[in-house]
Write a protein that holds these residues in place. Structure first.
Motif, PDB file in Angstrom:
ATOM      1  N   ASP A  92       3.753  -2.022  -6.379  1.00 21.05           N
ATOM      2  CA  ASP A  92       3.281  -1.167  -6.034  1.00 21.05           C
ATOM      3  C   ASP A  92       3.118  -0.808  -7.438  1.00 21.05           C
ATOM      4  O   ASP A  92       4.082  -0.173  -8.194  1.00 21.05           O
ATOM      5  CB  ASP A  92       3.366   0.020  -4.907  1.00 21.05           C
ATOM      6  CG  ASP A  92       2.373   0.761  -5.140  1.00 21.05           C
ATOM      7  OD1 ASP A  92       1.758   1.408  -5.805  1.00 21.05           O
ATOM      8  OD2 ASP A  92       1.962   1.200  -3.934  1.00 21.05           O
ATOM      9  N   ALA A  99       2.641   7.468  -3.924  1.00 24.24           N
ATOM     10  CA  ALA A  99       2.449   6.108  -3.475  1.00 24.24           C
ATOM     11  C   ALA A  99       1.729   6.740  -1.979  1.00 24.24           C
ATOM     12  O   ALA A  99       2.237   7.738  -1.480  1.00 24.24           O
ATOM     13  CB  ALA A  99       3.369   5.047  -3.440  1.00 24.24           C
ATOM     14  N   ARG A 103       5.164   3.059   0.521  1.00 27.37           N
ATOM     15  CA  ARG A 103       4.462   2.227  -0.390  1.00 27.37           C
ATOM     16  C   ARG A 103       4.716   2.361  -1.859  1.00 27.37           C
ATOM     17  O   ARG A 103       5.828   4.028  -1.655  1.00 27.37           O
ATOM     18  CB  ARG A 103       2.910   2.058  -0.754  1.00 27.37           C
ATOM     19  CG  ARG A 103       2.303   1.160   0.085  1.00 27.37           C
ATOM     20  CD  ARG A 103       1.088   0.751   0.112  1.00 27.37           C
ATOM     21  NE  ARG A 103       0.317   0.134   0.706  1.00 27.37           N
ATOM     22  CZ  ARG A 103      -0.808  -0.294   0.722  1.00 27.37           C
ATOM     23  NH1 ARG A 103      -2.004   0.312  -0.442  1.00 27.37           N
ATOM     24  NH2 ARG A 103      -1.900  -0.720   2.072  1.00 27.37           N
ATOM     25  N   TRP A 160      -3.942   1.769  -2.867  1.00 31.06           N
ATOM     26  CA  TRP A 160      -3.050   1.889  -3.337  1.00 31.06           C
ATOM     27  C   TRP A 160      -2.886   3.540  -4.121  1.00 31.06           C
ATOM     28  O   TRP A 160      -1.394   3.531  -4.621  1.00 31.06           O
ATOM     29  CB  TRP A 160      -2.153   1.272  -4.122  1.00 31.06           C
ATOM     30  CG  TRP A 160      -2.348   0.130  -3.728  1.00 31.06           C
ATOM     31  CD1 TRP A 160      -3.635  -1.379  -3.309  1.00 31.06           C
ATOM     32  CD2 TRP A 160      -1.794  -1.153  -3.483  1.00 31.06           C
ATOM     33  NE1 TRP A 160      -3.130  -2.525  -3.034  1.00 31.06           N
ATOM     34  CE2 TRP A 160      -1.634  -2.201  -2.835  1.00 31.06           C
ATOM     35  CE3 TRP A 160      -0.390  -1.023  -2.914  1.00 31.06           C
ATOM     36  CZ2 TRP A 160      -1.289  -3.332  -2.647  1.00 31.06           C
ATOM     37  CZ3 TRP A 160       0.553  -1.943  -2.356  1.00 31.06           C
ATOM     38  CH2 TRP A 160       0.243  -3.077  -1.699  1.00 31.06           C
TER      39      TRP A 160
END
Length: 532
Positions: A92, A99, A103, A160
């Motif tokens: 990531d 995040a 994540r 993301w």
């Protein structure tokens, strides 16, 4: 008179059919290969890896160039991110603080970084590694800032929690990283270097529909790193104003060309077969030489600046090169890795070759080729032959002996000339040649495409010659696309000529419109019979 028409139709039908059969033959036309051949102003290291050449620009001790032959068997690329706090590579570009839930890559608000040498050391078989995208260097609060794809998996973008500065989603709401929705516009607003599974390279901006299409990550965008600005566009080096306006980057030193000092850059040759990696120190003369000499020599149309300043690092065969700011030891968020097999003892690349020629039937032609020794052993010229491998030697001997008694050292070039003759029938002919040492092939086949047109096709000849020249300059269109285009134009010309011939013949026979229609029907029947 009807019998005369039938007889004439049969003869013309045969003539037209044979002509079209000749024009539409299914020859496979391969693109010429020009890669990993040193620019004249670069001093090379000893060749160690297939398709990869490292050199230092003459007079610029800290301006390095790596040429990568994208057609090399066994060559591959991979994006690498820094190690996370758990000892595993990050997956990531965000810290956990920013995040999507579950994540991120950090134990807190600071993103982890790593040297390029350390990243390269984690991967067996790496031959070359360079630093790639910018990152959150001020507060270390973010990893790579642009498009980030590793082996088909995208690690940035709106899913993301990352929209590259876009503040609204497509519904007009404030973008929220914890529960992200599609960005308003493109979630990647910087140019990128993308590499397909087959090593096809693209440099530039990606459209929203491209980066949103996950199916493309499995092939076309298999690995990708971001950067910016574009420092060469359409073959022209960009000045500071153009760079700033296009990419919204900070103001660069007045008079510089997209800040050529302390820079890492990537460029693609005009034929799409050579990836050029370049690193220059604070002395702008080094990068200026790249613009004015190396990039021009390779007909570079597009070049991308990667992270500069103290970040540039070039790792080659265990050695690290960097700018005087950090000597390549700065920790960064991302690197691009290149893998390749060891150089072969006997191998070749094509330094220069003719690609197309337009000629009248039966006219003499000259095929000029220059091969470079890309192996680790010298060639002995008595052992070398140039062999036609597709039964189209175009009037020359199918086996051309190089002759003489001399050696061609690794890295040295061998120019060859073959005298050919254009076929007597109009059409497009592909003549394929292979350099050999004894029974062993050296490098790729080379294809010489000969377009044969009669003197009456003057307008078509001039148009095709212009198309070929534009193709050579642009470097965008693939050679097989150009071949198909030329083939189509020749076929259309033949159709027009055949139609004109039929019309003139009928007029001479004194036919009316009814007979003209009848003639067309009979001609069609004859063609169908012939095709059976």
């Amino acid at each position: 008179m009807l019998q005369n028409i039938k007889t004439g139709a049969r003869g013309l039908g045969l003539l037209v059919y044979v002509c079209f059969l000749m024009l539409a033959r299914p020859d496979v036309v391969f693109s010429n290969h020009r890669a990993a051949v040193l620019p004249a102003n670069c001093k090379p290291d000893a060749l160690k890896f297939a398709g990869i050449t490292h050199c230092v620009l003459d007079g610029e001790k800290n301006t390095h160039v790596v040429l990568v032959n994208l057609e090399t068997a066994g060559l591959r690329f991979e994006t690498a991110l820094s190690l996370g706090p758990n000892g595993q590579e990050c997956k990531d570009v965000n810290t956990q603080q920013w995040a999507v839930a579950g994540r991120g890559c950090s134990a807190g608000p600071v993103y982890p970084f790593e040297t390029v040498a350390s990243m390269a050391g984690r991967y067996p078989g790496v031959r070359v590694a360079i630093n790639a995208d910018y990152f959150g260097s001020k507060d270390h609060g973010h990893g790579a800032e642009g498009l980030t794809i590793k082996n088909g998996q995208r690690l940035d973008g709106w899913e993301w929690g990352d929209c590259d500065g876009n503040q609204l989603d497509r519904a007009g709401k404030i973008f929220h990283f914890r529960s992200p929705t599609a960005c308003n516009g493109n979630d990647v607003n910087r140019p990128a270097l993308t590499i397909a599974r087959n090593n096809r390279v693209e440099i530039g901006y990606r459209a929203p529909q491209e980066v949103d299409n996950k199916a493309l990550y499995a092939d076309r965008f298999y690995n990708a790193v971001g950067g910016g600005p574009l420092i060469v566009v359409g073959g022209k080096p960009q000045d500071n104003t153009a760079c700033n306006n296009a990419d919204s980057f900070k103001a660069l030193p007045k008079g510089a060309v997209c800040d050529p000092k302390s820079q890492m850059a990537v460029a693609l040759s005009g034929d799409g077969k050579t990836l050029i990696l370049a690193m220059a120190d604070r002395d702008a003369a080094g990068m200026a030489k790249l613009y004015t000499e190396t990039f021009q020599e390779y007909r570079v149309q597009t070049a991308l600046k990667l992270d500069g300043g103290g970040s540039p690092a070039l790792w080659y065969d265990g050695q690290i090169f960097g700018t005087s700011i950090s000597q390549g030891k700065r920790e960064v968020a991302e690197a691009l890795l290149i893998f390749a097999p060891a150089a072969r003892e006997l191998d070749a690349t094509v330094a220069n070759s003719a690609d197309f020629a337009v000629a009248e039937p039966g006219k003499p032609l000259t095929l000029n080729l220059t091969f470079a020794n890309a192996g680790t052993r010298a060639w002995n010229t008595p052992e070398l032959t140039l062999v036609n491998v597709n039964n189209q030697p175009l009037g020359a001997d199918a086996i051309q002996h190089v002759g003489g008694v001399r050696q061609i050292a690794p890295g040295a070039s061998l120019p060859l000339t073959v005298m050919l003759r254009a076929p007597t029938n109009a059409g497009l002919y592909a003549s394929e040649w292979q350099l050999k040492s004894g029974d062993q092939n050296l490098g790729p086949k080379v294809t010489f495409n000969v377009i044969v047109l009669p003197p009456e096709a003057k307008e078509l000849r001039e148009r095709i010659q212009t198309e070929i020249e534009n193709w050579r300059k642009s470097g965008e269109q693939k050679v097989d696309e150009l071949v198909r285009q030329i083939q189509k134009e020749i076929e259309e010309w033949v159709k027009r000529e055949a139609s004109g011939l039929i019309e003139r013949t009928l007029r001479q026979m004194g036919c009316n419109v009814t007979l003209l229609i009848l003639f067309g029907v009979v001609l069609g029947v004859n063609l169908l019979r012939l095709r059976r």
